[in-house]
Motif scaffolding. Structure first.
Motif, PDB file in Angstrom:
ATOM      1  N   LYS A 483      25.181  54.077  -6.038  1.00 43.60           N
ATOM      2  CA  LYS A 483      24.855  52.690  -6.397  1.00 43.60           C
ATOM      3  C   LYS A 483      25.822  52.133  -7.440  1.00 43.60           C
ATOM      4  N   LYS A 484      26.193  52.959  -8.419  1.00 46.01           N
ATOM      5  CA  LYS A 484      27.108  52.481  -9.458  1.00 46.01           C
ATOM      6  C   LYS A 484      28.485  52.180  -8.886  1.00 46.01           C
ATOM      7  N   ASP A 485      28.932  53.016  -7.938  1.00 42.44           N
ATOM      8  CA  ASP A 485      30.223  52.742  -7.294  1.00 42.44           C
ATOM      9  C   ASP A 485      30.184  51.424  -6.530  1.00 42.44           C
ATOM     10  N   LEU A 486      29.064  51.165  -5.858  1.00 45.71           N
ATOM     11  CA  LEU A 486      28.926  49.913  -5.120  1.00 45.71           C
ATOM     12  C   LEU A 486      28.935  48.711  -6.058  1.00 45.71           C
ATOM     13  N   GLU A 487      28.224  48.838  -7.176  1.00 41.58           N
ATOM     14  CA  GLU A 487      28.174  47.740  -8.145  1.00 41.58           C
ATOM     15  C   GLU A 487      29.545  47.520  -8.787  1.00 41.58           C
ATOM     16  N   LEU A 488      30.204  48.618  -9.124  1.00 45.55           N
ATOM     17  CA  LEU A 488      31.542  48.518  -9.722  1.00 45.55           C
ATOM     18  C   LEU A 488      32.504  47.828  -8.770  1.00 45.55           C
ATOM     19  N   PHE A 489      32.429  48.183  -7.501  1.00 46.55           N
ATOM     20  CA  PHE A 489      33.332  47.604  -6.513  1.00 46.55           C
ATOM     21  C   PHE A 489      33.074  46.110  -6.331  1.00 46.55           C
ATOM     22  N   SER A 490      31.796  45.720  -6.219  1.00 41.23           N
ATOM     23  CA  SER A 490      31.471  44.330  -5.898  1.00 41.23           C
ATOM     24  C   SER A 490      31.605  43.406  -7.100  1.00 41.23           C
ATOM     25  N   ASN A 491      31.516  43.948  -8.344  1.00 37.62           N
ATOM     26  CA  ASN A 491      31.565  43.080  -9.521  1.00 37.62           C
ATOM     27  C   ASN A 491      32.258  43.798 -10.678  1.00 37.62           C
ATOM     28  N   PRO A 492      33.553  44.095 -10.560  1.00 42.19           N
ATOM     29  CA  PRO A 492      34.225  44.930 -11.570  1.00 42.19           C
ATOM     30  C   PRO A 492      34.317  44.282 -12.939  1.00 42.19           C
ATOM     31  N   PHE A 493      34.347  42.962 -13.030  1.00 44.09           N
ATOM     32  CA  PHE A 493      34.537  42.306 -14.324  1.00 44.09           C
ATOM     33  C   PHE A 493      33.244  42.204 -15.137  1.00 44.09           C
ATOM     34  N   ASN A 494      32.110  42.366 -14.500  1.00 43.46           N
ATOM     35  CA  ASN A 494      30.841  42.324 -15.224  1.00 43.46           C
ATOM     36  C   ASN A 494      30.195  43.702 -15.357  1.00 43.46           C
ATOM     37  N   PHE A 495      30.871  44.725 -14.849  1.00 45.08           N
ATOM     38  CA  PHE A 495      30.323  46.078 -14.908  1.00 45.08           C
ATOM     39  C   PHE A 495      30.654  46.686 -16.270  1.00 45.08           C
ATOM     40  N   GLU A 498      30.932  51.544 -20.118  1.00 40.98           N
ATOM     41  CA  GLU A 498      30.259  52.764 -20.560  1.00 40.98           C
ATOM     42  C   GLU A 498      29.371  53.376 -19.468  1.00 40.98           C
ATOM     43  N   TYR A 499      29.023  52.549 -18.444  1.00 38.43           N
ATOM     44  CA  TYR A 499      28.220  53.062 -17.336  1.00 38.43           C
ATOM     45  C   TYR A 499      29.088  53.586 -16.198  1.00 38.43           C
ATOM     46  N   ALA A 500      30.382  53.376 -16.286  1.00 37.16           N
ATOM     47  CA  ALA A 500      31.294  53.808 -15.227  1.00 37.16           C
ATOM     48  C   ALA A 500      31.606  55.293 -15.377  1.00 37.16           C
ATOM     49  N   PRO A 501      31.985  55.957 -14.288  1.00 31.35           N
ATOM     50  CA  PRO A 501      32.428  57.353 -14.399  1.00 31.35           C
ATOM     51  C   PRO A 501      33.571  57.466 -15.401  1.00 31.35           C
ATOM     52  N   THR A 509      38.630  49.154 -18.236  1.00 32.72           N
ATOM     53  CA  THR A 509      38.824  48.389 -19.478  1.00 32.72           C
ATOM     54  C   THR A 509      40.098  47.548 -19.390  1.00 32.72           C
ATOM     55  N   LYS A 510      41.170  48.152 -18.861  1.00 31.75           N
ATOM     56  CA  LYS A 510      42.442  47.430 -18.715  1.00 31.75           C
ATOM     57  C   LYS A 510      42.290  46.272 -17.722  1.00 31.75           C
ATOM     58  N   LEU A 511      41.555  46.516 -16.652  1.00 28.36           N
ATOM     59  CA  LEU A 511      41.333  45.470 -15.642  1.00 28.36           C
ATOM     60  C   LEU A 511      40.570  44.295 -16.233  1.00 28.36           C
ATOM     61  N   GLN A 512      39.504  44.581 -16.973  1.00 29.12           N
ATOM     62  CA  GLN A 512      38.646  43.520 -17.504  1.00 29.12           C
ATOM     63  C   GLN A 512      39.331  42.695 -18.587  1.00 29.12           C
ATOM     64  N   LEU A 517      44.242  38.746 -13.575  1.00 23.87           N
ATOM     65  CA  LEU A 517      43.437  39.394 -12.529  1.00 23.87           C
ATOM     66  C   LEU A 517      42.057  38.755 -12.425  1.00 23.87           C
ATOM     67  N   TRP A 518      41.514  38.329 -13.547  1.00 25.18           N
ATOM     68  CA  TRP A 518      40.212  37.646 -13.515  1.00 25.18           C
ATOM     69  C   TRP A 518      40.305  36.354 -12.714  1.00 25.18           C
ATOM     70  N   ASN A 519      41.391  35.606 -12.910  1.00 20.54           N
ATOM     71  CA  ASN A 519      41.578  34.361 -12.151  1.00 20.54           C
ATOM     72  C   ASN A 519      41.737  34.644 -10.661  1.00 20.54           C
ATOM     73  N   GLU A 520      42.469  35.715 -10.331  1.00 17.63           N
ATOM     74  CA  GLU A 520      42.616  36.086  -8.919  1.00 17.63           C
ATOM     75  C   GLU A 520      41.275  36.499  -8.317  1.00 17.63           C
ATOM     76  N   TYR A 521      40.493  37.229  -9.078  1.00 17.34           N
ATOM     77  CA  TYR A 521      39.182  37.686  -8.600  1.00 17.34           C
ATOM     78  C   TYR A 521      38.275  36.506  -8.277  1.00 17.34           C
ATOM     79  N   ARG A 522      38.364  35.441  -9.113  1.00 17.90           N
ATOM     80  CA  ARG A 522      37.487  34.288  -8.915  1.00 17.90           C
ATOM     81  C   ARG A 522      37.804  33.515  -7.647  1.00 17.90           C
ATOM     82  N   ILE A 523      39.085  33.456  -7.277  1.00 12.87           N
ATOM     83  CA  ILE A 523      39.454  32.580  -6.156  1.00 12.87           C
ATOM     84  C   ILE A 523      39.774  33.337  -4.880  1.00 12.87           C
ATOM     85  N   LYS A 524      39.972  34.659  -4.974  1.00 11.71           N
ATOM     86  CA  LYS A 524      40.381  35.416  -3.803  1.00 11.71           C
ATOM     87  C   LYS A 524      39.206  36.116  -3.142  1.00 11.71           C
TER      88      LYS A 524
END
Length: 608
Positions: A483-495, A498-501, A509-512, A517-524
């Motif tokens: 479930k955590k992998d699914l949540e991480l995949f579908s919403n990486p910027f709000n995950f 500390e709950y990630a593997p 942390t680098k991604l967020q 990348l956040w702008n790309e995530y919003r529109i892509k």
């Protein structure tokens, strides 16, 4: 194919935006009015501007231009096409055009489930039309061989062509999952359909039929396993790349010690990959627990009513909607097992429930028993079954929406489990708000049995719902493990990192913290977003994305096969070789276009 999960914000449907790199790759330009892609070769408009649509058109119609491969040579080709200077492929000879026409007719017959013998009738229809409309062209029919034997050979050639395309694409799969369906053939029970869903480096997903296995010749689990491994070997795939396994809930598949799933998971163990994620019941969800839900053998009784109506009540106007629905979904032929499983899919049960008064009158007129219509408990069970199966049908329809990834599909399943808890409480309180048919029966019984204070027993139906809850918990438990992998995949910027593997926390942390990348995530599109991530900077996150994207997110391809079978029972019950059966189901379920040029000009295994 890019896949778009539900988002709270989606400013641009990126998957339908023309991309400039397609011009060199597929020889298309953006339409001046922005309505799609315009082919520079044949000037045909490709309306649905998704990469898969553009690529399929190019591969099916203009693969000849693949010979222009060098960067400068490709650019020169595009410029020549823009100016109208068309490097024309060798024109088709009359014989090749006749062969292409024969292949097209053979494919159409396969798609419509028509037998080889019907080609003579097709030939006669075309001849009549040409004699009346284009008499000067009647002679072209003489070069088109539409004999049943040649038609059968052409069907096999198309199958080999499609299978070759699949194998070529399978070489690029970073991860894949299998779906094993031994319940599509509800009337025969002797074939296993094996579907594959693979994901390449760009997170482009391919869902296709891998093979059809004859269960009478592969009766044991060991023989089945060997047949599946052979199909994977021919596709160039190792078990170490397999991420998920979706099956039906039969003992052959999920038997605790002797089921096929146990054998495959044991073979697929690898230190470099996940343990294989397995979930069952996903393919034919309405059948998951319908035998337990059918608390009073309602379906068997209704099947007998439908058979009577189809044989003795076809002229009655009140049954025309039911008969039309039956023929559209189930075909003209009445087969007991197939009819039972079709009825368990819920939609027609509701229609039959609305016709129960008319059916009772009809049964009296033909001398059949009507004892069920005076049985209080049977009527309550009927109303309850209609409602619970309708809820299962709604969930199944939500799961037929493909290209949303497994995370969204799992959300639908979790939501349904919450609804089951609600149903439990409501039944205990005798609140039938979400059971409209059941409530209708109870209200009618209250009017006719005014002295009876206890119309139905809530405990009886609570037990049924409880069984259904346990079935969902059992069949989808592996999805809860990831479930955590699914949540991480579908919403990486709000995950929360500390709950990630531990292995992925630095990358997350680098991604967020990356605004671009956040702008790309919003529109892509989500798939496009992950495809654009740097392999060097985010190797673990991208690896997780490939694995999650490879899990089956819908039962759509299995529904295509089931619908094809139910509509064409008569044709498929005729003597067919296993090769021809596989060819028919591949043509009926594929999203790929045959490469007609290869088929016509003999660049295939056979050239009928």
């Amino acid at each position: 194919m890019w896949m778009t999960p539900k988002r709270s914000r989606m400013e641009v449907d990126e998957s339908r935006v023309f991309r400039p790199e397609w011009t060199k790759r597929y020889l298309v330009v953006e339409h001046p009015e922005g309505k799609g892609a315009l082919c520079l070769v044949c000037h045909r408009l490709i309306v649905a501007t998704r990469e898969r649509d553009v690529r399929r058109h190019y591969e099916a119609e203009h693969e000849y231009y693949d010979r222009y491969v060098a960067e400068g040579e490709r650019a020169t080709l595009v410029e020549r096409l823009r100016q109208g200077d068309l490097p024309v492929a060798a024109p088709f000879t009359p014989e090749e055009r006749a062969a292409r026409a024969g292949l097209g007719i053979s494919r159409l017959l396969a798609l419509k489930g028509r037998g080889w013998g019907e080609v003579d009738f097709v030939h006669q229809c075309i001849e009549v039309m040409l004699r009346e409309v284009l008499p000067e062209h009647v002679g072209v029919l003489e070069g088109i061989d539409l004999s049943p034997e040649i038609t059968g050979q052409r069907i096999l050639s198309i199958d080999r062509n499609l299978r070759s395309q699949l194998f070529n694409r399978a070489r690029d799969f970073k991860a894949y999952s299998l779906a094993l369906d031994d319940q599509a053939f509800v009337a025969y029970e002797n074939y296993l359909l094996v579907f594959i869903r693979g994901v390449d480096h760009d997170l482009e997903v391919q869902e296709e039929l891998l093979t059809v296995i004859n269960l009478t010749q592969h009766f044991s689990v060991g023989a089945l396993m060997a047949a599946i491994l052979e199909a994977l070997r021919r596709a160039g795939l190792s078990l170490q790349r397999m991420v998920g396994l979706t099956t039906t809930h039969t003992l052959r598949m999920i038997g605790e010690n002797s089921g096929l799933v146990s054998y495959m998971r044991e073979k697929a163990v690898s230190p470099n990959c996940w343990n294989v994620i397995h979930y069952s019941g996903f393919l034919h969800l309405e059948l998951l627990s319908s035998y337990d839900v059918d608390v009073n053998q309602i379906i068997n009784t209704i099947s007998q009513w439908v058979v009577l109506i189809k044989t003795s009540g076809v002229r009655r106007p009140e049954f025309q909607a039911l008969l039309t629905e039956s023929e559209l979904e189930h075909g003209e032929r009445v087969n007991g097992r197939c009819l039972n499983n079709w009825l368990r899919r819920g939609k027609t049960l509701k229609l039959i429930f609305s016709l129960r008064k008319e059916i009772e009158t009809f049964l009296v007129s033909v001398g059949a028993t009507t004892v069920h219509f005076t049985d209080k408990q049977w009527l309550c069970d009927f109303g309850f079954l209609v409602d619970i199966m309708d809820h299962l049908r709604e969930l199944s329809e939500e799961l037929r929406v493909s290209k949303v990834f497994a995370a969204a599909a799992f959300d639908h399943i979790c939501t349904f489990e919450v609804k089951l808890n609600l149903f439990q409480r409501h039944i205990e309180e005798k609140n039938l708000t979400h059971f409209t048919s059941f409530k209708e029966v109870v209200d009618e019984l209250k009017q006719h049995l005014k002295g009876d204070q206890k119309i139905f027993d809530p405990d009886r139906y609570q037990v049924v719902i409880c069984r259904l809850q346990k079935e969902f918990e059992r069949h989808f438990k592996d999805l809860r493990f990831i479930k955590k992998d699914l949540e991480l995949f579908s919403n990486p910027f709000n995950f929360k990192s500390e709950y990630a593997p531990i292995s992925v926390r630095v990358e997350l942390t680098k991604l967020q913290s990356n605004t671009n990348l956040w702008n790309e995530y919003r529109i892509k599109d989500l798939g496009q977003f992950y495809a654009g991530l740097s392999d060097e900077s985010y190797p673990i996150i991208k690896g997780v994305a490939c694995k999650v994207a490879s899990l089956f997110d819908s039962n759509q391809i299995c529904e295509k096969a089931f619908s094809y079978l139910t509509r064409n029972q008569h044709t498929l019950s005729q003597p067919l070789t296993d090769e021809h059966l596989q060819a028919l189901f591949r043509i009926a379920t594929t999203e790929m276009e045959p490469h007609w040029d290869d088929l016509v000009r003999g660049r295939n295994e056979s050239n009928p």
